[in-house]
Design an enzyme around this catalytic site. Structure first.
Site, short mmCIF file in Angstrom:
data_model
loop_
_atom_site.label_atom_id
_atom_site.label_comp_id
_atom_site.label_asym_id
_atom_site.label_seq_id
_atom_site.Cartn_x
_atom_site.Cartn_y
_atom_site.Cartn_z
N TYR A 94 13.81 -43.06 13.34
CA TYR A 94 12.91 -42.03 12.80
C TYR A 94 12.49 -41.10 13.94
O TYR A 94 12.16 -41.56 15.03
CB TYR A 94 11.67 -42.68 12.20
CG TYR A 94 10.64 -41.71 11.65
CD1 TYR A 94 10.90 -40.95 10.52
CD2 TYR A 94 9.40 -41.56 12.28
CE1 TYR A 94 9.96 -40.06 10.02
CE2 TYR A 94 8.46 -40.67 11.78
CZ TYR A 94 8.74 -39.92 10.66
OH TYR A 94 7.80 -39.04 10.16
N ASP A 106 14.18 -40.44 22.34
CA ASP A 106 12.87 -40.34 21.67
C ASP A 106 12.02 -41.56 22.07
O ASP A 106 12.31 -42.68 21.65
CB ASP A 106 13.10 -40.27 20.16
CG ASP A 106 11.79 -40.07 19.37
OD1 ASP A 106 10.71 -40.16 19.99
OD2 ASP A 106 11.88 -39.85 18.15
N LYS A 138 2.15 -40.64 20.46
CA LYS A 138 1.34 -41.85 20.31
C LYS A 138 0.54 -42.22 21.56
O LYS A 138 -0.56 -41.73 21.73
CB LYS A 138 2.23 -42.99 19.79
CG LYS A 138 2.82 -42.61 18.40
CD LYS A 138 3.58 -43.71 17.72
CE LYS A 138 3.93 -43.35 16.28
NZ LYS A 138 5.21 -42.67 16.07
C1 PLP Z 1 5.86 -41.57 15.24
C2 PLP Z 1 7.19 -41.11 15.66
C3 PLP Z 1 7.60 -39.77 15.60
C4 PLP Z 1 6.77 -38.70 14.93
O1 PLP Z 1 5.55 -38.51 15.56
P1 PLP Z 1 4.36 -37.79 14.72
O2 PLP Z 1 3.29 -37.62 15.74
O3 PLP Z 1 4.02 -38.74 13.62
O4 PLP Z 1 4.91 -36.51 14.22
C5 PLP Z 1 8.81 -39.40 16.15
N1 PLP Z 1 9.61 -40.33 16.72
C6 PLP Z 1 9.28 -41.63 16.78
C7 PLP Z 1 10.20 -42.59 17.45
C8 PLP Z 1 8.07 -42.07 16.23
O5 PLP Z 1 7.78 -43.37 16.25
#
Ligand code: PLP
Length: 458
Positions: A161, A256, A294
């Site tokens: 994701y 990511d 995060k």
């Molecule tokens: C949470 C998350 C996102 C998206 O971040 P938001 O602040 O919710 O837009 C993108 N990549 C990963 C791996 C995530 O866990």
């Protein structure tokens, strides 16, 4: 069992209105004014059933709902709460920053300090741009990669994701189709066709894609540790292969770390592999671009795209890639992020490592004792439990064979024991600096209390 899949994150089903006494008003008001009663789908508990109450407060490892019930929290705001809820130093920093002004729409010293701190701990982040959400960070990384390469096609992996921008809400096309199909209503086929979706960890699929389409591929994006389909340990050598293929074909490797960054370990998922490479006498691979979120906001909205200076300098005002944000690098949010990052010293990671190791091994041993088939996916301090699988999954198809109904049963039993698990079998279990050995004991006890009533037996 049909997979709940990423559709959990992309589709909101109607929230029913089964109510407990005294809770009706809030549930009805929420569902009346907000789609599904929530501002982000997973909060509606569609993956486990039942109806969440609004949260009133949280402190340390504990979260309290509107009815005054306390739970030991294993969600930690999806990982952002790594130092524990309402940490006194973070709250003090936020108060102090707020009293100096909420937002200026101009650069502050604290932004420079946060960006420097990110680079100090994560060397491939040579230059940093702060944004407000992980979605913005990955969306911007793709734009930079396309600008730098002059190519259109992105490769992503099923089950990873990367936020909810159109080009990343794409599922694998059928059969041998090389272009993806929309994974959400409202994403157009013309956007989806530029995203190729491959099975995670599939070396042959990746090598074939590069052999056939190499000159069209702008970037490969992957989670440093896939943690949005439960936690999947990256297969040994997989990221190194991605890195080599990208380098050979002139594509950009985007890692990511929005979830794993400064959480899986001190330098995220990449840092775990770097350390293993160094220990084995291998030259570590490096990402070209990396995204954070995060943890770097410590509970307020801060995220970042970072990486090779030449790529980052594609961004306006230096380069021709437009990207902007009214509240980017917001001083109150940056104060929370900077203070959180500073609290994450060596002792902090030792604690997170010890508690998460004790928790995953303790829960697993108790599930074994109850005769419940399960596997634990784990990388660094990140882990999750897959009920009904006898070995840790790698692909999303393997993940989807888990027994999500048994998870739902465990989730509700844990609630009765005063423990808040993630409301989906497809999420990581998050610990914080506020989690103690005594908490681990309580959680392991909750497994015994549950006993696996609805779990598939071997
Ligand atoms: C949470 C998350 C996102 C998206 O971040 P938001 O602040 O919710 O837009 C993108 N990549 C990963 C791996 C995530 O866990």
């Amino acid at each position: 069992m049909k997979p709940i899949s990423s559709t959990l994150k992309t589709k909101v089903q109607r929230l029913g209105l089964r109510t407990l006494r005294g809770e009706k008003a809030w549930e009805e008001r929420a569902a009346d004014i907000m789609p599904g009663g929530v501002n982000s789908p997973v909060r509606a508990w569609n993956g486990v059933g039942g109806h969440p109450l609004p949260i009133a407060s949280a402190k340390g490892a504990t979260i309290t709902d509107g009815a005054g019930r306390e739970y030991l929290d294993l969600v930690d705001s999806w990982g952002a709460g790594i130092v524990g809820h309402a940490h006194p130093q973070v709250v003090a920093a936020v108060r102090a920053a707020a009293s100096r002004g909420l937002s200026f729409g101009a650069t502050t010293e604290a932004e420079v300090e946060l960006a420097e701190l990110i680079r100090e701990r994560y060397e491939p982040a040579q230059k940093v741009r702060l944004v407000s959400t992980g979605t913005e960070a990955t969306m911007t990384a793709l734009r930079i990669a396309r600008a730098a390469t002059g190519r259109d096609v992105i490769i992503k992996f099923a089950g990873c994701y990367h936020g909810h921008s159109d080009g990343l809400l794409v599922a694998a096309g059928s059969g041998l189709a090389t272009s993806g199909v929309p994974d959400s209503a409202g994403v157009t086929a013309s956007v989806a066709k530029d995203t190729m979706v491959l099975p995670y960890g599939d070396v042959d699929a990746l090598t074939d894609a590069f052999a056939e389409h190499g000159s069209r591929i702008a970037a490969v994006i992957t989670e440093a540790v896939p943690a949005n389909m439960g936690v999947v340990a990256p297969p040994a050598g997989f990221h190194r292969l991605v890195s080599e293929l990208c380098r050979n074909e002139g594509a950009v490797f985007i890692v990511d770390e929005v979830l794993s960054g400064f959480r899986a370990g001190p330098a995220g998922g990449w840092g775990l592999e770097r350390d293993a490479d160094i220990a084995a006498g291998r030259e570590p691979w490096t990402p070209d671009l990396v995204t954070f979120g995060k943890v770097i906001g410590g509970g307020l909205p801060v995220a970042a795209v970072a990486g090779r200076a030449d790529l980052m300098d594609q961004l306006a005002p230096v380069g021709a890639v437009y990207q902007a944000g009214t509240l980017s690098g917001n001083p109150v949010a940056v104060a929370a992020g900077l203070t959180t990052m500073r609290l994450l010293d060596d002792d902090a990671y030792t604690h997170l490592d010890r508690i998460s190791t004790r928790l995953r091994t303790g829960v697993s041993a108790e599930l074994d004792a109850a005769g419940i088939t399960h596997a634990v996916g784990h990388a660094g301090t990140l882990f999750s439990v897959f009920l009904g699988l006898d070995k840790a999954p790698v692909t999303f198809d393997e993940v989807s064979d888990q027994d999500a109904l048994a998870y739902s049963d465990m989730f509700h039993s844990f609630r009765s024991s005063g423990i808040a698990l993630p409301p989906s079998a497809y999420e990581a279990w998050f610990v914080s600096l506020a989690h103690t050995d005594e908490h681990v004991t309580r959680i392991v006890e909750a497994v015994k209390t549950w006993g696996g009533r609805e779990a598939k037996q071997p």
